[in-house]
Design a protein around this motif. Structure first.
Motif, short mmCIF file in Angstrom:
data_model
loop_
_atom_site.label_atom_id
_atom_site.label_comp_id
_atom_site.label_asym_id
_atom_site.label_seq_id
_atom_site.Cartn_x
_atom_site.Cartn_y
_atom_site.Cartn_z
N VAL A 3 -9.93 2.40 -2.75
CA VAL A 3 -9.87 2.94 -4.12
C VAL A 3 -8.41 3.19 -4.54
O VAL A 3 -8.02 2.86 -5.67
CB VAL A 3 -10.73 4.21 -4.25
N LEU A 4 -7.61 3.73 -3.63
CA LEU A 4 -6.20 3.98 -3.98
C LEU A 4 -5.47 2.66 -4.24
O LEU A 4 -4.62 2.56 -5.13
CB LEU A 4 -5.50 4.77 -2.88
N HIS A 5 -5.82 1.65 -3.47
CA HIS A 5 -5.23 0.32 -3.66
C HIS A 5 -5.58 -0.21 -5.05
O HIS A 5 -4.74 -0.71 -5.80
CB HIS A 5 -5.76 -0.61 -2.56
N LYS A 6 -6.84 -0.05 -5.39
CA LYS A 6 -7.33 -0.52 -6.69
C LYS A 6 -6.60 0.22 -7.82
O LYS A 6 -6.19 -0.37 -8.82
CB LYS A 6 -8.84 -0.26 -6.75
N ARG B 82 -3.67 1.59 -7.65
CA ARG B 82 -2.27 1.14 -7.72
C ARG B 82 -2.17 -0.21 -8.42
O ARG B 82 -1.24 -0.46 -9.18
CB ARG B 82 -1.66 1.04 -6.31
N ASP B 83 -3.15 -1.07 -8.17
CA ASP B 83 -3.17 -2.37 -8.87
C ASP B 83 -3.23 -2.14 -10.37
O ASP B 83 -2.57 -2.82 -11.15
CB ASP B 83 -4.41 -3.19 -8.46
N ILE B 84 -4.06 -1.18 -10.78
CA ILE B 84 -4.22 -0.91 -12.22
C ILE B 84 -2.91 -0.36 -12.79
O ILE B 84 -2.49 -0.75 -13.89
CB ILE B 84 -5.40 0.05 -12.45
N GLY C 196 2.77 -0.14 -1.87
CA GLY C 196 2.86 1.30 -2.11
C GLY C 196 1.86 2.08 -1.29
O GLY C 196 1.30 1.60 -0.31
N ASP C 197 1.63 3.30 -1.73
CA ASP C 197 0.83 4.23 -0.92
C ASP C 197 0.17 5.25 -1.86
O ASP C 197 0.43 5.22 -3.08
CB ASP C 197 1.76 4.94 0.08
N LEU D 92 -0.10 8.53 -6.49
CA LEU D 92 0.19 7.15 -6.08
C LEU D 92 1.69 6.94 -6.14
O LEU D 92 2.36 7.47 -7.03
CB LEU D 92 -0.48 6.16 -7.04
N LEU D 93 2.19 6.14 -5.21
CA LEU D 93 3.63 5.85 -5.27
C LEU D 93 3.88 4.41 -4.87
O LEU D 93 3.05 3.77 -4.21
CB LEU D 93 4.44 6.82 -4.43
N LYS D 94 5.02 3.94 -5.32
CA LYS D 94 5.40 2.55 -5.13
C LYS D 94 5.91 2.30 -3.72
O LYS D 94 5.91 1.20 -3.24
CB LYS D 94 6.53 2.30 -6.14
#
Ligand SMILES: Cc1ncc(COP(=O)(O)O)c(C=O)c1O
Length: 538
Positions: free
Chosen positions: A175-178, A180-182, A188-189, A362-364
């Motif tokens: 979910v965090l990956h998704k 970050r994609d958005i 990132g992380d 979220l961070l890059k």
């Protein structure tokens, strides 16, 4: 080694290949063995334990849980969403104490009494899922998010190791990956935090660590004066975080906003230069995407240029307005440039209605969260576990135990698909438009901002006694008293809840916020009618 062997022999989970491992050496067999264990547990979820047959859920407890579920369903959910019910049955604290049996006694109470306490708790609580609860930056109730919350509570685990939260760990990663994609970060992380304020605190902490990694060991001693920049209309959590982290609120520079509440980029740069000239060290700029009161979106691209030029960390507090990223229709005009930021706070529990609490930080940058926060506790994050320990993500957190916030969001997302979010966010912004037009067209109502950018509709109600008297000396003072008086009557009648506040030199005004796509045009007509009904004699 001998401990491992003993525990393998003793364990009820010890696998059939344990002997092979003991004889043939652990390393060669570890993977085969764990794979076989995994397969067998996938096929059969009973443990290989001999025990007398006994229902682990006693009948009376099952009956109790069923009765509780009825209370939740009928009193909590059905009545909670029912327009004919009060939003709140308000009582002053002293009176409320007499209406509730709060005393904790030496003797246990029976199920019937406990059910009564549950019903009373619902009765005197605010129905935040009511279609006319507009008081906070969260509202409504999504069935799937609610179902997710129930399951999370039932499983009662902690999101620190794969060992105790296997599904939620990989689900959180996905979910965090998704998310970050958005946002537009590649790689990132991220982590789910208990609220937007804590997410903002994470941002400040990791940013400072990036510039000064020694701080983790040496603390604040000997550091130069570090300075943070945020707009005058940003959320107070930035100041709180600066205070908690020892930066100090005096070192939070409040940048001017334009009349729409947006940060003025040229003032930001002027303040950075001023602070540098004083010998202090600017390091962090917080932009807001959706300010708390007016719903303003700061100019991210312009701020990104300045941050790049001066080498500053750019954070976006999109706790409230981040939901707009789910709408291809409205996103670009509000959050262009967000992908250039270093980090972002995004609360799905606000505009996206995922239920309290659900806030992503979220961070890059990769590995920064881990390095900044890790304490490497040997009793929890053992490095010699039999699975890939990079899945033990808990040391990225400043907490030890961490509640599972991802499941409700994931389930809701599954139920909606991306398409559902697009529709929901568009509905939220379309309803905002509807209300703006109604307020503008109605006598006695006046918009604070003609064209709000987010789903905050701020307006004054001007009772007949004050109309046409704008030039009188005490006009502002009198108008300032109108919203609190209407609010008092509103709370006591329980028909709806909407917030009010002053802002700068503006007297108290109402702030209607939309975060639930299920608000109807009738609800909005009711809102204006009701304010008029409650305030026309003032
Ligand atoms: C812009 C903004 N940032 C941060 C927060 C804090 O979020 P939380 O209440 O989840 O701590 C809020 C809360 O309203 C907010 O409006």
């Amino acid at each position: 080694m001998s401990n491992i062997l003993t525990s393998l022999e003793d364990s009820s989970f010890s696998c059939s290949c344990a002997k092979e491992m003991i004889n043939g050496g652990i390393d060669g067999h570890l993977n085969d063995c764990s794979v076989r264990n995994l397969k067998s547990s996938l096929n059969d979820d009973t443990a290989n334990v001999k025990a007398p047959k006994k229902d682990p859920l006693p009948k009376d407890e099952e009956d109790f849980l069923k009765a509780v579920f009825q209370v939740i369903l009928e009193d909590g959910v059905r009545k909670g969403r029912d327009i004919t019910q009060k939003v709140v049955d308000f009582h002053q604290p002293d009176e409320l104490r007499t209406l509730l049996d709060l005393e904790i006694r030496d003797t246990p109470e029976d199920h019937q009494a406990l059910i009564k306490h549950m019903k009373d708790t619902v009765k005197y609580s605010v129905r935040t899922s009511h279609p006319r609860f507009f008081n906070q930056l969260f509202s409504g109730q999504n069935t799937y998010a609610l179902a997710g919350q129930w399951l999370t509570e039932t499983l009662n685990t902690s999101q620190y190791t794969f060992e105790v939260a296997p599904v939620f760990t990989i689900m959180e990663n996905v979910v965090l990956h998704k998310m970050r994609d958005i946002v537009g970060y590649s790689g990132g992380d991220g982590i789910f935090c208990p609220g937007g304020s804590i997410s903002n605190l994470y941002a400040l902490n990791v940013a400072r660590y990036r510039y000064m990694p020694d701080i983790k060991k040496t603390g604040l001693f000997g550091l130069p004066r570090l300075v943070v920049f945020t707009s005058k209309q940003s959320h107070y959590s930035i100041k709180k975080a600066a205070s908690v982290l020892g930066i100090g609120t005096n070192n939070v520079v409040l940048v001017d906003c334009d009349e729409r509440g947006k940060m003025i980029a040229s003032d930001l740069e002027a303040q950075i230069l001023r602070v540098k000239a004083e010998g202090a060290v600017p390091f962090f700029v917080n932009c807001t995407s959706g300010t708390t009161v007016l719903g303003a979106y700061d100019p991210l691209d312009e701020v990104a240029d300045i941050c790049e030029k001066h080498g500053l960390w750019m954070h976006v507090d999109a706790a409230w307005g981040g939901g707009v990223m789910m709408s291809p229709k409205y996103r670009a005009s509000r959050m262009r440039g967000v992908e250039r930021s270093d980090s972002i706070t995004w609360n799905p529990h606000k505009m996206m209605g995922a239920g309290q609490q659900c806030s992503a930080f979220l961070l890059k940058h990769e590995n920064l969260l881990q390095h900044c926060h890790e304490a490497k506790a040997k009793y929890l994050f053992q490095q010699d576990k039999f699975y890939d320990v990079s899945y033990d993500t808990g040391d990225k957190s400043i907490q030890c135990g961490r509640k599972v916030d991802v499941f409700k969001l994931w389930l809701m997302w599954k139920a909606k698909g991306n398409q559902g979010w697009h529709e929901d966010m568009d509905a939220v912004f379309d309803k905002t438009r509807y209300l703006v037009e109604k307020v503008k067209a109605r006598e006695g109502f006046k918009m604070v901002l003609d064209e709000p950018e987010c789903s905050n509709v701020c307006f004054w109600y001007i009772p007949p006694s004050l109309r046409g008297k704008e030039d009188e000396a005490d006009y502002k003072d009198k108008l300032h008293q109108v919203a609190p008086k209407i609010k008092e009557r509103m709370v006591l009648s329980g028909t709806m809840l909407v917030g009010y506040q002053p802002l700068g030199n503006k007297p108290n005004f109402f702030r209607q916020v939309f975060s639930s796509p299920s608000v109807t045009e009738e609800d909005l007509d009711f809102l204006l009618d009701e304010i008029e009904r409650l305030g026309e004699d003032l």
